[in-house]
Motif scaffolding. Structure first.
Motif, mmCIF file in Angstrom:
data_model
loop_
_atom_site.group_PDB
_atom_site.id
_atom_site.type_symbol
_atom_site.label_atom_id
_atom_site.label_comp_id
_atom_site.label_asym_id
_atom_site.label_seq_id
_atom_site.Cartn_x
_atom_site.Cartn_y
_atom_site.Cartn_z
ATOM 1 N N PRO A 118 -55.855 35.839 56.082
ATOM 2 C CA PRO A 118 -54.233 35.598 56.245
ATOM 3 C C PRO A 118 -54.117 35.292 57.770
ATOM 4 O O PRO A 118 -54.719 35.443 58.735
ATOM 5 N N ALA A 119 -53.008 34.482 57.856
ATOM 6 C CA ALA A 119 -52.326 34.189 59.015
ATOM 7 C C ALA A 119 -51.889 35.090 60.096
ATOM 8 O O ALA A 119 -51.099 36.020 59.455
ATOM 9 N N ASP A 120 -52.047 35.229 61.349
ATOM 10 C CA ASP A 120 -51.460 36.012 62.161
ATOM 11 C C ASP A 120 -50.220 35.451 62.526
ATOM 12 O O ASP A 120 -49.074 35.937 62.890
ATOM 13 N N LEU A 121 -50.397 33.898 62.744
ATOM 14 C CA LEU A 121 -49.217 33.244 63.127
ATOM 15 C C LEU A 121 -49.388 31.939 62.401
ATOM 16 O O LEU A 121 -50.230 31.282 62.059
ATOM 17 N N VAL A 122 -48.142 31.577 62.010
ATOM 18 C CA VAL A 122 -47.905 30.240 60.969
ATOM 19 C C VAL A 122 -46.950 29.239 61.871
ATOM 20 O O VAL A 122 -45.839 29.558 62.358
ATOM 21 N N ILE A 123 -47.530 28.039 62.185
ATOM 22 C CA ILE A 123 -46.614 27.031 62.889
ATOM 23 C C ILE A 123 -46.581 25.814 61.848
ATOM 24 O O ILE A 123 -47.282 25.381 61.454
ATOM 25 N N SER A 124 -45.232 25.686 61.533
ATOM 26 C CA SER A 124 -44.796 24.664 60.603
ATOM 27 C C SER A 124 -44.154 23.473 61.582
ATOM 28 O O SER A 124 -43.403 23.628 62.451
ATOM 29 N N ILE A 125 -44.877 22.269 61.226
ATOM 30 C CA ILE A 125 -44.493 21.167 62.372
ATOM 31 C C ILE A 125 -43.859 20.206 61.389
ATOM 32 O O ILE A 125 -44.183 19.756 60.083
ATOM 33 N N SER A 126 -42.669 19.516 61.687
ATOM 34 C CA SER A 126 -42.026 18.534 60.973
ATOM 35 C C SER A 126 -41.400 17.386 62.086
ATOM 36 O O SER A 126 -41.429 17.840 63.286
ATOM 37 N N GLY A 127 -40.934 16.354 61.625
ATOM 38 C CA GLY A 127 -40.460 15.480 62.575
ATOM 39 C C GLY A 127 -40.221 14.051 62.008
ATOM 40 O O GLY A 127 -41.186 13.703 61.233
ATOM 41 N N GLU A 128 -39.826 13.131 63.068
ATOM 42 C CA GLU A 128 -39.674 11.821 62.829
ATOM 43 C C GLU A 128 -39.934 11.038 64.095
ATOM 44 O O GLU A 128 -39.274 11.598 65.172
ATOM 45 N N ASP A 129 -40.442 9.972 63.939
ATOM 46 C CA ASP A 129 -40.685 9.053 65.281
ATOM 47 C C ASP A 129 -41.371 10.241 66.191
ATOM 48 O O ASP A 129 -42.400 10.820 65.902
ATOM 49 N N ASN A 130 -40.983 10.282 67.416
ATOM 50 C CA ASN A 130 -41.574 11.216 68.478
ATOM 51 C C ASN A 130 -41.002 12.644 68.379
ATOM 52 O O ASN A 130 -41.443 13.388 69.375
ATOM 53 N N THR A 131 -40.038 12.655 67.764
ATOM 54 C CA THR A 131 -39.335 14.237 67.785
ATOM 55 C C THR A 131 -40.043 15.085 66.755
ATOM 56 O O THR A 131 -40.456 14.776 65.796
ATOM 57 N N ARG A 132 -40.404 16.299 67.232
ATOM 58 C CA ARG A 132 -41.153 17.311 66.520
ATOM 59 C C ARG A 132 -40.487 18.676 66.737
ATOM 60 O O ARG A 132 -40.119 18.890 67.637
ATOM 61 N N LYS A 133 -40.273 19.043 65.435
ATOM 62 C CA LYS A 133 -39.721 20.470 65.194
ATOM 63 C C LYS A 133 -40.710 21.462 64.817
ATOM 64 O O LYS A 133 -41.394 21.323 63.732
ATOM 65 N N LEU A 134 -40.811 22.456 65.542
ATOM 66 C CA LEU A 134 -41.865 23.638 65.223
ATOM 67 C C LEU A 134 -41.208 25.028 65.098
ATOM 68 O O LEU A 134 -40.169 25.208 65.766
ATOM 69 N N THR A 135 -41.524 25.505 63.954
ATOM 70 C CA THR A 135 -40.885 26.818 63.557
ATOM 71 C C THR A 135 -42.131 27.780 63.454
ATOM 72 O O THR A 135 -43.370 27.413 62.718
ATOM 73 N N LEU A 136 -42.082 28.849 64.433
ATOM 74 C CA LEU A 136 -43.228 29.662 64.295
ATOM 75 C C LEU A 136 -42.913 31.170 63.698
ATOM 76 O O LEU A 136 -41.798 31.576 64.178
#
Length: 151
Positions: A118-136
């Motif tokens: 199981p994860a201790d931490l989950v990092i979800s990454i999304s985005g377009e072009d050079n922009t990245r959104k990270l949800t931890l």
């Protein structure tokens, strides 16, 4: 916890900041990296691993796992995208990668369900072009400690 970056270098700098926090933990750490193909999971992992002095970081897409070991750290970067059966992880001894002081960065963890820790931490990454959104999101106390450190 949410972050948005407009340049790849910002994502890499953030990955290195998280690596510095992980370095301080004596426990085994499992981090899931989630996102679509091309979202930046491997870029994030590369920045994280390079913090520890490893210049050449390869994608484990075909090898399933790439390990980076030195006297200070043991990091195991998994990419389960090409996994045909979660049992394949048992053949490579995945449970041995969960020792204290080891860090697992796992891409496409859902494909190893039932075998992967199981994860201790989950990092979800999304985005377009050079922009990245990270949800931890933290799944336990170890993950919460990492979030507190980077905040």
């Amino acid at each position: 916890m949410n972050f948005e970056f407009t340049h790849e270098s910002q994502t890499i700098a953030f990955a290195r900041k998280l690596a510095a926090c992980a370095q301080a933990s004596p426990q085994a750490i499992v981090i899931y990296l989630e996102g679509d193909l091309g979202a930046g999971k491997t870029t994030f992992a590369r920045g994280f691993i390079q913090f520890f002095g490893f210049d050449r970081v390869k994608s484990p897409t075909y090898s399933l796992v790439e390990s980076y070991l030195n006297s200070a750290i043991s990091i195991h970067h998994f990419d389960c995208y090409r996994l045909s059966d979660p049992e394949e992880l048992e053949y490579i001894g995945i449970r041995e990668y969960a020792q204290p002081g080891h860090i697992q960065l796992i891409e496409w963890a859902e494909l190893g369900k039932g075998i992967i820790a199981p994860a201790d931490l989950v990092i979800s990454i999304s985005g377009e072009d050079n922009t990245r959104k990270l949800t931890l999101s933290a799944s336990n106390d170890t993950g919460k400690q990492l979030l507190q450190c980077i905040d």
